[in-house]
Design an enzyme around this catalytic site. Structure first.
Site, PDB file in Angstrom:
ATOM      1  CG  ASP A   1      -2.033   0.996   1.129  1.00  0.00           C
ATOM      2  OD1 ASP A   1      -2.340   1.431   0.005  1.00  0.00           O
ATOM      3  OD2 ASP A   1      -2.610   1.337   2.179  1.00  0.00           O
TER       4      ASP A   1
ATOM      5  CE1 TYR B   1      -0.134   8.703   4.168  1.00  0.00           C
ATOM      6  CE2 TYR B   1       2.057   9.654   4.065  1.00  0.00           C
ATOM      7  CZ  TYR B   1       0.816   9.574   4.652  1.00  0.00           C
ATOM      8  OH  TYR B   1       0.529  10.380   5.730  1.00  0.00           O
TER       9      TYR B   1
ATOM     10  CG  HIS C   1      -4.024  10.599   2.594  1.00  0.00           C
ATOM     11  ND1 HIS C   1      -5.074  10.544   3.497  1.00  0.00           N
ATOM     12  CD2 HIS C   1      -3.185   9.588   2.928  1.00  0.00           C
ATOM     13  CE1 HIS C   1      -4.870   9.532   4.334  1.00  0.00           C
ATOM     14  NE2 HIS C   1      -3.734   8.935   4.015  1.00  0.00           N
TER      15      HIS C   1
ATOM     16  NE  ARG D   1       5.212  14.145  10.466  1.00  0.00           N
ATOM     17  CZ  ARG D   1       4.554  13.192   9.811  1.00  0.00           C
ATOM     18  NH1 ARG D   1       4.255  12.069  10.408  1.00  0.00           N
ATOM     19  NH2 ARG D   1       4.202  13.375   8.561  1.00  0.00           N
TER      20      ARG D   1
ATOM     21  CD  GLU E   1      -6.098   4.976   4.762  1.00  0.00           C
ATOM     22  OE1 GLU E   1      -5.416   4.158   4.104  1.00  0.00           O
ATOM     23  OE2 GLU E   1      -5.616   5.798   5.565  1.00  0.00           O
TER      24      GLU E   1
ATOM     25  CD  GLU F   1      -5.416   2.921  -0.018  1.00  0.00           C
ATOM     26  OE1 GLU F   1      -4.632   2.260  -0.724  1.00  0.00           O
ATOM     27  OE2 GLU F   1      -5.234   3.160   1.187  1.00  0.00           O
TER      28      GLU F   1
ATOM     29  CG  ASP G   1      -5.523   0.486   3.991  1.00  0.00           C
ATOM     30  OD1 ASP G   1      -5.567  -0.560   4.656  1.00  0.00           O
ATOM     31  OD2 ASP G   1      -4.651   1.366   4.156  1.00  0.00           O
TER      32      ASP G   1
ATOM     33  NE  ARG H   1      -7.702   6.804   9.639  1.00  0.00           N
ATOM     34  CZ  ARG H   1      -7.014   6.622   8.527  1.00  0.00           C
ATOM     35  NH1 ARG H   1      -5.743   6.240   8.572  1.00  0.00           N
ATOM     36  NH2 ARG H   1      -7.575   6.804   7.352  1.00  0.00           N
TER      37      ARG H   1
ATOM     38  CD  GLN I   1      -2.733   5.273  10.612  1.00  0.00           C
ATOM     39  OE1 GLN I   1      -3.967   5.188  10.531  1.00  0.00           O
ATOM     40  NE2 GLN I   1      -2.018   5.846   9.668  1.00  0.00           N
TER      41      GLN I   1
ATOM     42  CE1 TYR J   1       2.408   8.474  14.136  1.00  0.00           C
ATOM     43  CE2 TYR J   1       3.587   8.462  12.051  1.00  0.00           C
ATOM     44  CZ  TYR J   1       3.124   9.148  13.159  1.00  0.00           C
ATOM     45  OH  TYR J   1       3.391  10.480  13.279  1.00  0.00           O
TER      46      TYR J   1
ATOM     47  CE  LYS K   1      -3.105   2.841   7.564  1.00  0.00           C
ATOM     48  NZ  LYS K   1      -4.177   3.243   6.646  1.00  0.00           N
TER      49      LYS K   1
ATOM     50  CB  THR L   1      -7.150  -4.630   2.411  1.00  0.00           C
ATOM     51  OG1 THR L   1      -6.254  -4.238   3.463  1.00  0.00           O
ATOM     52  CG2 THR L   1      -7.110  -3.592   1.306  1.00  0.00           C
TER      53      THR L   1
ATOM     54  CB  THR M   1      -6.151   7.952   1.476  1.00  0.00           C
ATOM     55  OG1 THR M   1      -6.068   6.965   2.492  1.00  0.00           O
ATOM     56  CG2 THR M   1      -7.493   8.647   1.542  1.00  0.00           C
TER      57      THR M   1
ATOM     58  CD  GLU N   1      -7.152  13.023   4.051  1.00  0.00           C
ATOM     59  OE1 GLU N   1      -6.781  13.946   3.318  1.00  0.00           O
ATOM     60  OE2 GLU N   1      -7.250  11.844   3.647  1.00  0.00           O
TER      61      GLU N   1
HETATM   62 CA    CA Z   1      -3.891   3.129   2.915  1.00  0.00          CA
END
Ligand code: CA
Length: 431
Positions: free
Chosen positions: A132, A134, A139, A148, A204, A206, A238, A242, A245, A249, A258, A262, A362, A376
Site C-alpha cells: 500500500d 501513500y 492526504h 505532526r 480509505e 484507494e 484499506d 486510527r 495507528q 506508527y 491496517k 482490506t 488514500t 480527513e
Molecule cells: Ca492506505
C-alpha cells in the site's frame, strides 16, 4: 469507439460494463456450485470465459492463452503479458459484438452468460504480495498536519513513493463484512496503553493496480517498461484503526492498524480499456522538485477516474434510505503514478510477481469534499458528518456500510465506464 453488444443491458448509456470495458473477474455460478471460473462482465451479465475454453469455442487463441483462461485464477493470463491480454480482450469483445453471430446465434448461448447477481465473486487473482502506497500529497499533508502540526510533509515525501508492505492474507472481495478489530492504543502520547476494540475505525478510498510480468530477485524494473507490466485497476478500501495507528506508527509505519482487512473490487479493469482516458502526468505544482532519473519517464500517465464514497448506517438501511455521498474526487489529483510506484518498489531488486497488488494510498484532493477517509473528512472528528437518519459520524459505527464507486465520464467518442463498487459492512468486535 463505443460498439454495441447483443447483450442489451451493455448498451445502456449509464452501464458500468459496456462492450468497450469488459473487466475480468473470478466467480462461482449458482448453477455450478464448487466450480470457479474466469470471465468478463458485460452489462448485467458475465461471460464464462473458462466454459467457452472448455467447450472448444476459443480455438483461435494461442494454446498458452487458452490454458490460462481455463482458470481458476487470473495469474496465468497476468504472466503472459500485454500481447496475450490484448488477444484475449479482442476475442471476448468480438464474441459479444452485436454483429458477431458465433455466440449470439447459438441455441445454448445461455450456458455461457450468467446474470451477475447469480455469481459469488472471489478476488480475480491470487495475490502473493500486497503493498500500500501513500501517493496523494493532499492526504499526506492533511494526515501529517494532524499528527505532526509543525512538520506535516517530511523532506523525503516528494522524492520517494512512500509505502508499506501489507498483508495478502486479509484481502477480501467486495461485499465481505469487516469485523471491528481489537488493538493496542493510548489516549496520551506517552501512554500507558490499553487493549480493546478499535474506537476510531475508518475506511480509505484507494485504487489498486494488478501486476503482470514481474522481475527476478536482483533485477530492477526500468520505468519505460512499467506500462507493459501493469494489467489493470480496481477499487480498494484499506480499512484502518486510527487509534491503533497513532500509537504504533512510529518508527516503522502502519502495522496492526491496517493488517486485519482490506476490501478489493471484484472486477479488474484492463489498462487497455481505459486507454481513451490516459493522459500525460501527473501535473505537479512549480515547487515540486524533479524526480531522480530512475523515476522519470516521458510516457508516464495519469487518468481522471472519478471516485466516490457513500455511507449508509444500519438505521438508514432499515428505513430504506439511500446511501449518503460522503466525498467525491478524482484520481488525477495523485502525486505519484503507478509506473513510479512499481519501479520504485523494485529498485532494490525486490521481485514482483504476476498477481501482486499495489494500492495507491488514500485518494484525496485539494477540497474538503474530495478527502478520501473520515480522518480527513471530519478532520479527526472535529467536524462530524450529519447523516439523514439524524445521527452524526466522526468515525465508523457498527452496522455502517461503506460503498466505494469509480467511473470514467464519456470522453470523445467513448462512452462512460464504471469500475463497479467496493462495499463492506462494519460488524461489531467480538470480545
Ligand atoms: Ca492506505
Amino acid at each position: 469507439m463505443t460498439g454495441r453488444s447483443w447483450i442489451e443491458s451493455a448498451n445502456l448509456a449509464d452501464a458500468d460494463f459496456p462492450l468497450h470495458h469488459l473487466p475480468w473477474g473470478r466467480f462461482e455460478r449458482s448453477d455450478m456450485p464448487g466450480r470457479w471460473a474466469l470471465g468478463v462482465a458485460v452489462g448485467d451479465m458475465a461471460m464464462d470465459v473458462s466454459l467457452l475454453v472448455e467447450a472448444g469455442l476459443a480455438r483461435g487463441l494461442d494454446g498458452s492463452l487458452r490454458e490460462a483462461l481455463a482458470g481458476p485464477s487470473l495469474n496465468g493470463l497476468l504472466a503472459l503479458g500485454r500481447p496475450a491480454w490484448h488477444q484475449a480482450r479482442a476475442w471476448a469483445m468480438r464474441l459479444l459484438a452485436a454483429e458477431e453471430p458465433a455466440l449470439r446465434d447459438r441455441k445454448d448461448r445461455g450456458r455461457f452468460l450468467v446474470p451477475r447477481d447469480q455469481l459469488r465473486m472471489a478476488l480475480a487473482m491470487d495475490v502473493g504480495d500486497y503493498t500500500d502506497f501513500y501517493a496523494s500529497i493532499h492526504h499526506a499533508t492533511n494526515v501529517g498536519s494532524m499528527f505532526r502540526p509543525d512538520n506535516p510533509l517530511l523532506p523525503n515525501w516528494r522524492h520517494v513513493p512512500i509505502g508499506y508492505h501489507g498483508r495478502a492474507s486479509t484481502l477480501v472481495p467486495s461485499g465481505t463484512a469487516v469485523r471491528r478489530p481489537f488493538g493496542q492504543s493510548s489516549a496520551a502520547e506517552s501512554g500507558p496503553p490499553s487493549f480493546g476494540p478499535c474506537r476510531l475505525f475508518d475506511y480509505e478510498l484507494e485504487v489498486g493496480v494488478v501486476v503482470g510480468p514481474g522481475n527476478g530477485i536482483g533485477e530492477r524494473v526500468d520505468i519505460a517498461t512499467a506500462r507493459d507490466r501493469l494489467f489493470g485497476i480496481c477499487l480498494v478500501n484499506d480499512w484502518s484503526a486510527r487509534d491503533v495507528q497513532k500509537w504504533e506508527y512510529v518508527p516503522l509505519g502502519p502495522f496492526t492498524a491496517k493488517n486485519f482487512c482490506t476490501s478489493v473490487g471484484a472486477w479488474v479493469t484492463p489498462l487497455e480499456a481505459i486507454e481513451p482516458w490516459l493522459e500525460p502526468g501527473p501535473v505537479r505544482d512549480a515547487a515540486a522538485p524533479e524526480n531522480l532519473p530512475y523515476l522519470r519517464w516521458s510516457g508516464d500517465f495519469t487518468f481522471d477516474l472519478k471516485l466516490q464514497v457513500l455511507l449508509r448506517s444500519a438505521r438508514m438501511r432499515e428505513q430504506g434510505m439511500p446511501a449518503m455521498q460522503v466525498s467525491v474526487g478524482t484520481y488525477r489529483d495523485m502525486y505519484w503514478t503507478f509506473a513510479q510506484m512499481l519501479t520504485h518498489h523494485a529498485c532494490t531488486g525486490c521481485a514482483m510477481r504476476p498477481g501482486d497488488l499495489l494500492a495507491s494510498g488514500t485518494v484525496s484532493g485539494p477540497t474538503p469534499e474530495s478527502r478520501g477517509c473520515l480522518l480527513e473528512r471530519t478532520w479527526r472528528g472535529t467536524e462530524p458528518l450529519s447523516l439523514p437518519d439524524g445521527t452524526q459520524r466522526k468515525f465508523l459505527e457498527d452496522g455502517d456500510e461503506v460503498i466505494l464507486r469509480g467511473w470514467f465520464d464519456a470522453r470523445g467518442g467513448t462512452g462512460r465506464i464504471g469500475l463497479g463498487e467496493c462495499r463492506g459492512v462494519v460488524l461489531p468486535a467480538i470480545a
